[in-house]
Design a protein around this motif. Structure first.
Motif, mmCIF file in Angstrom:
data_model
loop_
_atom_site.group_PDB
_atom_site.id
_atom_site.type_symbol
_atom_site.label_atom_id
_atom_site.label_comp_id
_atom_site.label_asym_id
_atom_site.label_seq_id
_atom_site.Cartn_x
_atom_site.Cartn_y
_atom_site.Cartn_z
ATOM 1 N N ASN A 41 0.826 -1.207 0.000
ATOM 2 C CA ASN A 41 0.000 0.000 0.000
ATOM 3 C C ASN A 41 0.862 1.260 0.000
ATOM 4 O OD1 ASN A 41 -1.903 1.985 0.365
ATOM 5 N ND2 ASN A 41 -2.667 1.211 2.313
ATOM 6 N N PRO A 42 0.918 1.973 -1.129
ATOM 7 C CA PRO A 42 1.694 3.219 -1.150
ATOM 8 C C PRO A 42 1.065 4.312 -0.299
ATOM 9 C CG PRO A 42 0.550 2.916 -3.220
ATOM 10 C CD PRO A 42 0.338 1.660 -2.430
ATOM 11 N N GLY A 43 -0.175 4.140 0.099
ATOM 12 C CA GLY A 43 -0.825 5.110 0.976
ATOM 13 C C GLY A 43 -0.182 5.192 2.352
ATOM 14 N N ARG A 44 0.604 4.192 2.698
ATOM 15 C CA ARG A 44 1.312 4.200 3.989
ATOM 16 C C ARG A 44 2.658 4.904 3.889
ATOM 17 N NH1 ARG A 44 -0.600 0.537 7.936
ATOM 18 N NH2 ARG A 44 -2.395 -0.631 7.183
ATOM 19 N N ASP A 45 3.071 5.246 2.685
ATOM 20 C CA ASP A 45 4.334 5.947 2.446
ATOM 21 C C ASP A 45 4.029 7.443 2.367
ATOM 22 O OD1 ASP A 45 6.493 7.245 1.123
ATOM 23 O OD2 ASP A 45 7.094 5.354 0.187
ATOM 24 N N THR A 46 4.621 8.229 3.243
ATOM 25 C CA THR A 46 4.309 9.663 3.284
ATOM 26 C C THR A 46 4.625 10.373 1.975
ATOM 27 O OG1 THR A 46 6.441 10.121 4.326
ATOM 28 C CG2 THR A 46 4.540 9.860 5.789
ATOM 29 N N GLU A 47 5.606 9.882 1.228
ATOM 30 C CA GLU A 47 5.946 10.514 -0.049
ATOM 31 C C GLU A 47 4.938 10.180 -1.148
ATOM 32 O OE1 GLU A 47 9.990 9.868 -1.225
ATOM 33 O OE2 GLU A 47 10.743 10.320 0.779
#
Length: 111
Positions: free
Chosen positions: A11-17
């Motif tokens: 899940n890229p939604g967990r990556d702040t960037e």
């Protein structure tokens, strides 16, 4: 039709960037293209839906609904829906209509 649950995928939604991007945008697309589990999931979906689409075309059916779900509806489901759209549009006789229900209007224009 089909409903694919994408919550088990990275899940890229967990990556702040990446959080503020969507599955329509290059940073998230690149994130997914480097994940072997995304490729395996996508290949499975293509194979499964191809079988149904070919059968539907032979039988002259006109509608097949394919849904993708994830936690926020911004990254994984959007990316996979777009990948399947591109894949299915290579087939003769297939008209794909896509709707991203959870994307804010200002993020849909990046498509």
């Amino acid at each position: 039709g089909f409903v694919f649950d994408c919550r088990a995928l990275p899940n890229p939604g967990r990556d702040t960037e990446l959080r503020n991007f969507t599955g329509l945008q290059k940073p998230v697309i690149e994130f997914f293209e480097n994940k072997p589990e995304i490729k395996a999931f996508k290949d499975y979906i293509f194979k499964l839906t191809d079988q149904s689409v070919e059968n539907y075309l032979k039988r002259k059916f006109t509608h097949l609904m394919i849904n993708f779900g994830c936690t926020g509806g911004q990254h994984r489901s959007v990316y996979l829906a777009e990948q399947l759209r591109k894949h299915l549009e290579t087939k003769t006789g297939v008209n794909v209509q896509i709707r991203h229900r959870e994307l804010p209007e200002n993020k849909k224009q990046d498509r």
